[in-house]
Design a protein around this motif. Sequence first.
Motif, short mmCIF file in Angstrom:
data_model
loop_
_atom_site.label_atom_id
_atom_site.label_comp_id
_atom_site.label_asym_id
_atom_site.label_seq_id
_atom_site.Cartn_x
_atom_site.Cartn_y
_atom_site.Cartn_z
N LEU A 605 1.87 22.87 -8.54
CA LEU A 605 2.07 23.24 -7.15
C LEU A 605 2.01 24.75 -7.05
O LEU A 605 2.74 25.46 -7.77
N THR A 606 1.14 25.24 -6.18
CA THR A 606 0.84 26.67 -6.13
C THR A 606 0.87 27.13 -4.69
O THR A 606 0.34 26.44 -3.80
N PHE A 607 1.45 28.29 -4.45
CA PHE A 607 1.48 28.86 -3.10
C PHE A 607 0.65 30.14 -3.10
O PHE A 607 1.01 31.12 -3.76
N LEU A 608 -0.46 30.11 -2.41
CA LEU A 608 -1.26 31.31 -2.20
C LEU A 608 -0.72 32.02 -0.97
O LEU A 608 -0.65 31.43 0.12
N VAL A 609 -0.31 33.28 -1.13
CA VAL A 609 0.31 34.01 -0.02
C VAL A 609 -0.41 35.33 0.20
O VAL A 609 -1.13 35.84 -0.66
N SER A 610 -0.19 35.87 1.38
CA SER A 610 -0.71 37.20 1.73
C SER A 610 0.35 37.94 2.53
O SER A 610 1.22 37.31 3.16
N GLY A 611 0.29 39.26 2.49
CA GLY A 611 1.25 40.04 3.26
C GLY A 611 2.67 39.73 2.88
O GLY A 611 3.05 39.77 1.72
N GLU A 612 3.47 39.37 3.89
CA GLU A 612 4.86 39.03 3.65
C GLU A 612 5.25 37.91 4.61
O GLU A 612 4.62 37.68 5.63
N GLY A 613 6.32 37.20 4.25
CA GLY A 613 6.75 36.12 5.12
C GLY A 613 7.78 35.23 4.45
O GLY A 613 8.25 35.50 3.34
N ALA A 614 8.14 34.16 5.14
CA ALA A 614 9.06 33.15 4.64
C ALA A 614 8.52 31.79 5.01
O ALA A 614 7.83 31.63 6.04
N TYR A 615 8.83 30.78 4.18
CA TYR A 615 8.23 29.47 4.39
C TYR A 615 9.11 28.40 3.77
O TYR A 615 9.68 28.59 2.69
N CYS A 616 9.20 27.26 4.46
CA CYS A 616 9.89 26.10 3.93
C CYS A 616 8.88 25.00 3.67
O CYS A 616 8.18 24.56 4.59
N PHE A 617 8.75 24.61 2.42
CA PHE A 617 7.84 23.55 2.02
C PHE A 617 8.65 22.31 1.69
O PHE A 617 9.60 22.37 0.90
N ASN A 618 8.32 21.18 2.30
CA ASN A 618 8.91 19.92 1.85
C ASN A 618 7.89 18.82 2.02
O ASN A 618 7.08 18.83 2.94
N ASP A 619 7.89 17.88 1.10
CA ASP A 619 6.90 16.82 1.08
C ASP A 619 7.58 15.46 0.98
O ASP A 619 8.81 15.37 1.08
#
Length: 683
Positions: A605-619
């Motif tokens: 499981l990989t998160f490609l990100v740019s800049g800055e931010g916050a994120y909630c991942f749930n599956d």
Amino acid sequence: MKIIDSKELQLVNGKYHLYRKGPYGAVYGFGEKFDEPNHAGLFVRSMVKEKCFYQGEFSYLSMPFFFSTEGFGFYIDTYVEVDFDFRDPSVIDISFAPGSKGEVAKIYCFEGKPKDILKEFRTLLGMPRMFPRWALGAWMSSNRWQSEAELREQMALAKKYDIPHNVMVCEPWSDATTHYLWMGSKQPLKPGDEGPSADELDFSESKVWVDPKKLISDLHEEGLHLLLWLVPIYAEGTEVQSTWNEAQRVSDNQYAIEHKLCVMKPNGEPYRIPHTWCIESEIPDFTNPKTNEIWFKHWQYLLDMGVDGFKTDGGEFVHEEDAQFFDGTTGKEGQQRYSDLYNEKFSQFAGPDRLIFSRAGGPRTPSYAVVWAGDQESTWSEFRSITKAGLSAGLSGISTWGFDIAGFSGYLPTRELYLRSVMMAAFAPIMQWHSDPVRNGRCDFSGAWTINDRSPWNMCAYLKDPALMDVLRDQFNLHYNLIPYQYQLMKESHLTGIPAIRHLVLEYPEDKKGYDVADEFMLGSSLLIAPIYEDYISTRKLYLPNDTWFDLYSGKKFAGGHHEVKIAPTHSPVFLRNNSIVPLNLKGNKLASPVGNDLEHYQTLTFLVSGEGAYCFNDDLGNEIVLEWNRDGHKTMKNVSGIEFRVLHVERTDCSNEVAHDFVSETDLNLLLPDFAWILCFE
């Protein structure tokens, strides 16, 4: 949201008119439209109309809904045909007739930004459904496969060429008389109100389907799910195409007519489809509870066998206004309503772990069906219209959507058309190839290639280009890499009504330069895809909204505005938005890495990100991860299951602990760049 006072309507020549005066900018919606996403300056008729190929102004899936960039929208709550006239830039004329019982439709008015309006509209009509995760895998389909052996052959070929799939759609499976019994099967003659039992079907004389239950079990073992094609008819006339189980067909049809389970006419005779296709057949009346009870008795045994759903084709079968339904409505509503009801009833019958796959529908269809764009030929103009259809579908809240790769009919597509269509499909929620059989005679295959499948292996053989398979495989692998992101988008759509495939106006409602862009799309809020629509070109002009963007394959930074970019032979132009995130399933930190069709586990499981931010991942696999990131690194705020994952920042240069640097691309288009930590290379 408010309801317009009926006193504001004017009755003119038997139709009610609502005039909205003042500027209105660009207008979007109306369901799935193939002409343009922005209908300002046009006349739009909201009606369901089946048109095989080159749909133009017609629509399989119509909704009397639109919104404007001036901050308002309307939904006309009726299944009667509705006309929208935008030809006067200062006046919108909305007109419709009263319903079959004389009722006047409610008109809902929305206010706000496009996303706000779309959320309110879908809240009113029903949010897009959460489908099983396997729906997001690749789909294989053909109208040519008529036997168990042919399905097993395709399963083996997919395995041989290492092209992952999760769904197989079989069209000519039935006896072509009852249309619900397998070709070659026999059962004791039953009254019309009784359905078959899987245990009593006799396949001993069948030369085509030997043991469907075992076939389905074997498909499941390979991670494949089986959908069966159907149309909602009591077959007569042109649709009685064999004598197999003929006595049962007659028994069923007589019972349906005698007990008025089918749509009727005022003279007491059954309504029969008068033209287009399935001519002379009766159709079940899904407004009648008794019809639903008996109709689905005939299909239950297929669920008992393990069938995973149905391709609910047709539905555009009500052509006459005097058709009579059990609930008192008529064909005035039926032309638009029938496909919505058809989808609703089959979806409820199939249940939450299965799905239906439909082309026709109405405003409630996103709550019930995966949608595909219907019938297209293999031409560039059809491909361009598909993008417009996907954009307009999304602008009406249709999210889990796809199309037949490079069209399904006519002569086989050119290499470039097929490849570029596959590349677009890699980013669609539904990636499906489908094809018409040569026997349908839509073009002359005499003395030429005799298999019309749009499968990767048939296309490579037809084109005499075995090297093409590697490029195609990359695109299928890429689709599987994106499934974590697609699943998050399906969940977002279910909660908000905002689609996976997005017109620029949804993410950039103030950017007027994007209002008429109809040849590119955003996938969620993070990616912008610019498909290729021509043969033999080396550059493509495109528009990037006012933001910072990164080329997904090189890491090059772009400002917003008009650009002309070089076209690579291995992929379409794709851009990552600044301050965004894309969850991926990868192997070895590579896009297009093979992760297989096992959707219950991640390679990494990989998160490609740019800049800055916050994120909630749930599956749906028990994972919940909360991330914060910037250019210096990331923080894991929550990881419920403790799953291992990686975070790759598109701009980081010091990431030796996160990305292996010991490989390079096998093509010269994805060279390892020293200032680009996110390594994107094809296997």
